[in-house]
Design a protein around this motif. Structure first.
Motif, PDB file in Angstrom:
ATOM      1  N   LYS A  55       0.843  -1.198   0.000  1.00 48.80           N
ATOM      2  CA  LYS A  55       0.000   0.000   0.000  1.00 48.80           C
ATOM      3  C   LYS A  55       0.877   1.246   0.000  1.00 48.80           C
ATOM      4  O   LYS A  55       1.768   1.395   0.854  1.00 48.80           O
ATOM      5  CB  LYS A  55      -0.911  -0.011   1.249  1.00 48.80           C
ATOM      6  N   THR A  56       0.624   2.102  -0.942  1.00 50.11           N
ATOM      7  CA  THR A  56       1.362   3.358  -1.035  1.00 50.11           C
ATOM      8  C   THR A  56       0.386   4.506  -0.795  1.00 50.11           C
ATOM      9  O   THR A  56      -0.698   4.525  -1.366  1.00 50.11           O
ATOM     10  CB  THR A  56       1.988   3.503  -2.437  1.00 50.11           C
ATOM     11  N   ILE A  57       0.764   5.421   0.065  1.00 48.69           N
ATOM     12  CA  ILE A  57      -0.078   6.592   0.315  1.00 48.69           C
ATOM     13  C   ILE A  57       0.755   7.841   0.051  1.00 48.69           C
ATOM     14  O   ILE A  57       1.844   7.991   0.610  1.00 48.69           O
ATOM     15  CB  ILE A  57      -0.618   6.601   1.764  1.00 48.69           C
ATOM     16  N   ASP A  58       0.215   8.710  -0.791  1.00 46.62           N
ATOM     17  CA  ASP A  58       0.937   9.932  -1.177  1.00 46.62           C
ATOM     18  C   ASP A  58       2.347   9.607  -1.655  1.00 46.62           C
ATOM     19  O   ASP A  58       3.330  10.232  -1.234  1.00 46.62           O
ATOM     20  CB  ASP A  58       0.979  10.934  -0.018  1.00 46.62           C
ATOM     21  N   LYS A 111      -6.724  -0.920   8.434  1.00 46.94           N
ATOM     22  CA  LYS A 111      -7.758  -0.416   7.525  1.00 46.94           C
ATOM     23  C   LYS A 111      -7.724  -1.163   6.184  1.00 46.94           C
ATOM     24  O   LYS A 111      -8.757  -1.352   5.549  1.00 46.94           O
ATOM     25  CB  LYS A 111      -7.583   1.096   7.303  1.00 46.94           C
ATOM     26  N   GLY A 137     -10.732  -3.641   4.539  1.00 44.85           N
ATOM     27  CA  GLY A 137     -11.332  -3.284   3.248  1.00 44.85           C
ATOM     28  C   GLY A 137     -11.610  -1.804   3.092  1.00 44.85           C
ATOM     29  O   GLY A 137     -12.245  -1.386   2.118  1.00 44.85           O
ATOM     30  N   ILE A 138     -11.161  -0.998   4.054  1.00 44.54           N
ATOM     31  CA  ILE A 138     -11.377   0.453   3.942  1.00 44.54           C
ATOM     32  C   ILE A 138     -10.420   1.007   2.889  1.00 44.54           C
ATOM     33  O   ILE A 138     -10.831   1.761   2.009  1.00 44.54           O
ATOM     34  CB  ILE A 138     -11.146   1.132   5.310  1.00 44.54           C
ATOM     35  N   PHE A 139      -9.168   0.614   2.990  1.00 48.64           N
ATOM     36  CA  PHE A 139      -8.183   0.996   1.976  1.00 48.64           C
ATOM     37  C   PHE A 139      -8.046  -0.153   0.986  1.00 48.64           C
ATOM     38  O   PHE A 139      -8.098  -1.324   1.379  1.00 48.64           O
ATOM     39  CB  PHE A 139      -6.811   1.257   2.616  1.00 48.64           C
ATOM     40  N   THR A 140      -7.864   0.211  -0.263  1.00 44.49           N
ATOM     41  CA  THR A 140      -7.657  -0.814  -1.290  1.00 44.49           C
ATOM     42  C   THR A 140      -6.155  -1.028  -1.459  1.00 44.49           C
ATOM     43  O   THR A 140      -5.428  -0.066  -1.704  1.00 44.49           O
ATOM     44  CB  THR A 140      -8.252  -0.332  -2.629  1.00 44.49           C
ATOM     45  N   ASP A 155      -2.556  -1.849  -3.089  1.00 43.25           N
ATOM     46  CA  ASP A 155      -2.009  -1.725  -4.450  1.00 43.25           C
ATOM     47  C   ASP A 155      -1.847  -3.112  -5.055  1.00 43.25           C
ATOM     48  O   ASP A 155      -2.042  -3.308  -6.251  1.00 43.25           O
ATOM     49  CB  ASP A 155      -0.649  -1.013  -4.422  1.00 43.25           C
ATOM     50  N   GLU A 198     -15.342   5.708   6.000  1.00 47.68           N
ATOM     51  CA  GLU A 198     -14.496   4.581   6.402  1.00 47.68           C
ATOM     52  C   GLU A 198     -15.345   3.520   7.103  1.00 47.68           C
ATOM     53  O   GLU A 198     -15.126   2.317   6.916  1.00 47.68           O
ATOM     54  CB  GLU A 198     -13.363   5.067   7.308  1.00 47.68           C
ATOM     55  N   PHE A 209     -17.189   1.621   4.422  1.00 46.74           N
ATOM     56  CA  PHE A 209     -16.298   0.748   3.657  1.00 46.74           C
ATOM     57  C   PHE A 209     -15.854  -0.475   4.468  1.00 46.74           C
ATOM     58  O   PHE A 209     -15.393  -1.456   3.892  1.00 46.74           O
ATOM     59  CB  PHE A 209     -15.069   1.521   3.169  1.00 46.74           C
ATOM     60  N   SER A 210     -15.935  -0.364   5.797  1.00 50.34           N
ATOM     61  CA  SER A 210     -15.522  -1.509   6.629  1.00 50.34           C
ATOM     62  C   SER A 210     -16.650  -2.537   6.762  1.00 50.34           C
ATOM     63  O   SER A 210     -16.425  -3.633   7.265  1.00 50.34           O
ATOM     64  CB  SER A 210     -15.087  -1.038   8.020  1.00 50.34           C
ATOM     65  N   ARG A 236     -18.875  -1.627  -2.370  1.00 53.07           N
ATOM     66  CA  ARG A 236     -18.998  -0.169  -2.546  1.00 53.07           C
ATOM     67  C   ARG A 236     -20.104   0.139  -3.541  1.00 53.07           C
ATOM     68  O   ARG A 236     -20.789   1.159  -3.429  1.00 53.07           O
ATOM     69  CB  ARG A 236     -17.674   0.419  -3.008  1.00 53.07           C
ATOM     70  N   PRO A 261     -10.085   6.413   0.475  1.00 52.01           N
ATOM     71  CA  PRO A 261     -10.345   7.236   1.662  1.00 52.01           C
ATOM     72  C   PRO A 261      -9.092   7.942   2.177  1.00 52.01           C
ATOM     73  O   PRO A 261      -9.192   8.972   2.834  1.00 52.01           O
ATOM     74  CB  PRO A 261     -10.860   6.228   2.696  1.00 52.01           C
ATOM     75  N   GLU A 262      -7.917   7.370   1.876  1.00 54.25           N
ATOM     76  CA  GLU A 262      -6.690   8.019   2.341  1.00 54.25           C
ATOM     77  C   GLU A 262      -6.466   9.360   1.639  1.00 54.25           C
ATOM     78  O   GLU A 262      -5.660  10.169   2.078  1.00 54.25           O
ATOM     79  CB  GLU A 262      -5.477   7.104   2.142  1.00 54.25           C
TER      80      GLU A 262
END
Lengths: 294, 334
Positions: A9-12, A45, A49-52, A54, B95, B98-99, B104, B264-265
Motif C-alpha cells: 500500500k502506497t499513500i501519497d 484499515k 477493506g477500507i483501503f484498497t 495496491d 471509512e 467501507f468496513s 462499494r 479514503p486516504e
C-alpha cells in the motif's frame, strides 16, 4: 484463518506497506506493534477493506475480502474513535449492527453496557473517551465475528477504563474470538497476545510470545572483568538497555551470523545472567529504542 | 440489493430531508396552488376568465409554481448529495461504511436510490396534492391530467440528472467545501465558458464572436442550465425528459465508477483523482487566463484590444498557474 498475503500500500507516493504477509488463526490474539507512523492503522484499515491495497490480498479462509465483501461479516474493525456513530444512542448502534452482523448478540451487548455502567439511551457523542472505547469494544465483540481488529483500544483512556477494556478483550479471546490489537502498550499486549506482529519499514515480522529463540536475541545482566569493552558494547549486535555502576543490562544478538554472544562468553565476565525477554525488549531491539512509544 | 442497515444509515444521516423536502416542495407547489385557486377570493372570477378563454396553460402557469418547486428540490438534492458524500468523508462515516460487509457498488446504489426515492416521493406526493387542489378549486374545469403527467415526468428526469451530477461531483471531490464549489461551478461554467470563448474570439479574431446562427442560439440555451428549471410547459417535451433520464443514468454510472475507486486516504484533497486534478487545473488556468484577458482588453487602451487581452491573458495564466498549483497541495483536515 485470516491471511494477509503480499500486501502493498502506497499513500501519497510513500510506500507504507511492502509485501506484508502473516496469518492469524482462530482464537488467536495478535498484537500489532510498531513506531508511530509505521503503518499500523493503514494495515488494519487495509485488512478491513477500507483501503484498497495496491497489490496482494486479505483472505478470510479461502475467500478474498476485496472480491467478496460479505466475508467481512467475520472481520470487524473497531477504530480508535467511534466518530462515525455519533448521532446514535448505544442501543441505536446495536440495532444497526444487528442488521449487519447476523450473529449479533444483543443480550451480551446489553449486559456489557450494564456491567460497565454505560447508558443504552445516551448519544455516544456524549460518552467520555473511556466509555467510547468500552462501548466500541463491546459492540465489536457482540457481533460474534470470528476476527475483531482493534486500533489502539486503550489509547488515551484512564487506567480503570483500560483495565475494563482489557478484561473485555481477554474474555472475548477466551471465548474463541480472534483479536488483532494495535497498541503501544506493550505490557498489556504481552499478557494477552499469542503472537506479535512487528511492523517496521513496511514489513511485518511475526513472533510467537514466549518463543525467545525465535527472536534471535538474548537479554543478559552482565558484570565485566575490569574495564567494560566499549567497542564491543557499541557494536550493532549489542544494545545496552541499562547501565548501573558495573552492572549492564544488555540485549545481545544470537543470530547464527552474529559472533557477539560468543565474544561475550570468551570475555568470561564476572556475571552473565540471562533475563526473561520481554516484548518491550524486542521492540527496543527491532525498532531502535523506546522513544515515541507508549 | 436491499440492505436494511444501509438504508437506515442513510435515513439516520438525512432524516431531516425526508420530512423537510416534501414540506418545502408542498409550500412551493401545492400550497401555492391552494393560495391562488382556493384561498384567494378573486380565484372564482379568474377561473371563469381562463375557462372562457379555454387557455389551460395560462391558468396552470399562473405563478410558475412547477418551476419554483423544481428549484427548491434542486437546492435540496444538492445539499443532500453534500451530506451523503462530502460531509461523510470528514466524520469517518465513509471509512465506517467501507468496513462493512457490503460492496462499494451496493453502498453507492443505496445512497443514490435514497436520493432518487426522495425526489420521486416528493414529486408524486406533491403532484397528487396539486391535482387534488386543482380538481377541488374553481379551476377544476381546466384540469389536465396530461399537464400534470408531463410536468412530473420532466421534473423527475431533470432533478434526477441534477442529483446524479451532484453525486458524481461528490464522488470525485475529497471535501465538502470543494464539492460545494464544484456544484456551484457546474451551474455557471457551461454558459460562462461559452461567454468567455465568444468574447475571446471577438477580441482576438473577428470582432463579432460566434455567429448569430440558430445552432449557436440553441447551444447557448443548452448551456444555460438554469433555464431548464424555469422551462415553460410549452417547451417541455418527452424527448427532453428522455435525454435527462439518459443523462441521469450516465452520471449515476459515472458516480458509481468513481465511488468504487475512491481512496479514503485521499480524503481532504480537493479532488481525489490525480488525472482529474490535472484536467481541472488546465481548465481553470484556461478560463482564468481568458477572463483576465477580457479584463486586460477593457483596461489597457494602448492600441488594439488584442494587446490588452494578451497582457491580461499572460498575467491570468501566471497567477492561475501559481494558485492552482498551490490548491493541488491543499489538504483539509478530515
Amino acid at each position: 484463518m485470516l491471511t494477509v498475503c503480499n500486501l502493498r500500500k502506497t499513500i501519497d507516493r510513500k510506500p507504507v506497506l511492502r509485501q506484508v504477509s502473516f496469518s492469524v488463526g482462530p482464537g488467536q490474539v495478535a498484537g500489532l506493534v510498531g513506531r508511530n507512523g509505521s503503518g499500523k492503522t493503514t494495515l488494519l484499515k487495509t485488512m478491513a477493506g477500507i483501503f484498497t491495497p495496491d497489490s496482494g490480498e486479505v483472505r478470510y479462509g479461502e475467500t478474498s475480502i476485496a472480491a467478496h465483501p460479505e466475508a467481512k461479516r467475520e472481520v470487524v474493525f473497531i477504530p480508535d474513535s467511534p466518530e462515525a456513530l455519533y448521532g446514535y444512542t448505544a442501543y441505536g448502534c446495536a440495532d444497526l449492527y444487528a442488521n449487519i452482523y447476523p450473529r449479533f448478540d444483543m443480550l451480551f451487548f446489553k449486559e456489557t453496557m450494564k456491567r460497565f455502567g454505560l447508558p443504552l439511551d445516551k448519544n455516544i457523542r456524549h460518552f467520555s473517551k473511556g466509555m467510547k472505547m468500552l462501548f466500541s469494544t463491546g459492540l465489536g465483540i457482540a457481533t460474534r465475528a470470528q476476527f475483531v481488529l482493534l486500533d489502539e483500544p486503550t489509547n488515551g483512556i484512564d487506567p480503570i477504563a483500560k483495565k475494563q477494556v482489557l478484561t473485555l478483550l481477554m474474555e472475548a479471546a477466551a471465548d474463541g474470538t480472534s483479536l488483532i490489537i494495535s497498541s503501544h502498550l506493550l505490557d498489556e499486549l504481552e499478557r494477552i497476545a499469542d503472537k506479535v506482529l512487528l511492523l517496521k519499514d513496511g514489513t511485518v515480522e511475526t513472533y510467537e510470545t514466549g518463543d525467545e529463540a525465535n527472536a534471535g536475541i538474548a537479554k543478559l545482566q552482565v558484570v565485566f572483568r575490569g574495564e567494560a569493552p566499549a567497542a564491543w558494547l557499541a557494536s550493532p549486535e549489542v544494545k545496552v538497555l541499562e547501565h548501573v555502576g558495573r552492572v549492564y543490562t544488555l540485549l545481545v544478538s544470537r543470530a547464527p551470523s552474529s559472533s557477539a554472544y560468543g565474544e561475550l562468553e570468551a570475555m568470561k565476565p564476572l556475571l552473565m545472567e540471562p533475563l526473561p525477554l520481554r516484548l518491550e525488549d524486542l521492540f527496543a531491539w527491532k525498532l531502535g529504542g523506546p522513544s515515541n512509544v507508549g | 440489493m436491499w440492505a436494511k442497515a444501509l438504508w437506515s444509515r442513510e435515513y439516520a444521516q438525512a432524516r431531516l430531508f425526508v420530512w423537510g423536502v416534501p414540506v418545502v416542495h408542498f409550500l412551493a407547489l401545492g400550497f401555492g396552488r391552494l393560495n391562488q385557486w382556493i384561498l384567494d377570493p378573486a380565484a372564482v372570477g379568474r377561473a371563469e376568465r381562463y375557462a372562457g378563454s379555454g387557455d389551460i396553460l395560462a391558468a396552470y402557469q399562473n405563478g410558475d409554481l412547477e418551476s419554483f418547486g423544481r428549484v427548491w428540490l434542486l437546492l435540496a438534492v444538492c445539499v443532500l448529495a453534500l451530506v451523503q458524500f462530502g460531509t461523510e468523508r470528514r466524520n469517518g462515516s465513509q471509512e465506517f461504511l467501507f468496513s462493512l460487509p457490503y460492496s462499494r457498488r451496493r453502498i453507492f446504489f443505496t445512497k443514490w436510490l435514497f436520493g432518487a426515492s426522495l425526489i420521486a416521493g416528493s414529486l408524486v406526493l406533491n403532484t397528487a396534492i396539486d391535482m387534488i387542489v386543482v380538481a377541488a378549486s374553481p379551476m377544476a374545469p381546466l384540469f389536465s391530467l396530461n399537464y400534470h403527467l408531463t410536468e412530473i415526468g420532466y421534473s423527475a428526469a431533470l432533478l434526477l440528472a441534477a442529483y446524479s451530477a451532484a453525486v458524481l461531483i461528490g464522488t470525485v471531490t475529497g471535501t465538502a467545501p470543494s464539492q460545494s464549489v464544484f456544484l456551484v461551478l457546474l451551474g455557471i461554467l457551461p454558459i460562462g465558458t461559452y461567454a468567455l470563448l465568444d468574447e475571446s474570439v471577438r477580441i482576438m479574431w473577428n470582432d463579432r464572436g460566434f455567429p448569430d446562427t440558430f445552432f449557436y442560439e440553441e447551444l447557448q440555451d443548452a448551456l444555460n442550465l438554469s433555464h431548464f428549471f424555469f422551462l415553460q410547459h410549452d417547451f417541455v417535451t418527452w424527448q427532453k425528459t428522455l435525454v435527462f433520464l439518459l443523462l441521469a443514468a450516465a452520471l449515476a454510472a459515472g458516480g458509481m465508477w468513481s465511488y468504487e475507486r475512491n481512496k479514503p486516504e485521499n480524503n481532504g484533497k480537493l479532488i481525489l483523482f490525480g488525472w482529474l486534478e490535472l484536467v481541472c487545473q488546465i481548465g481553470a488556468i484556461a478560463l482564468a487566463s481568458m477572463f483576465c484577458g477580457m479584463i486586460g482588453a477593457g483596461l489597457i487602451h494602448a492600441g488594439e484590444a488584442r494587446i490588452g487581452y494578451a497582457v491580461g491573458f499572460a498575467a491570468g495564466f501566471a497567477v492561475s498557474l501559481l494558485a492552482t498549483s498551490r490548491l493541488r497541495k491543499v489538504r483539509l483536515k478530515t
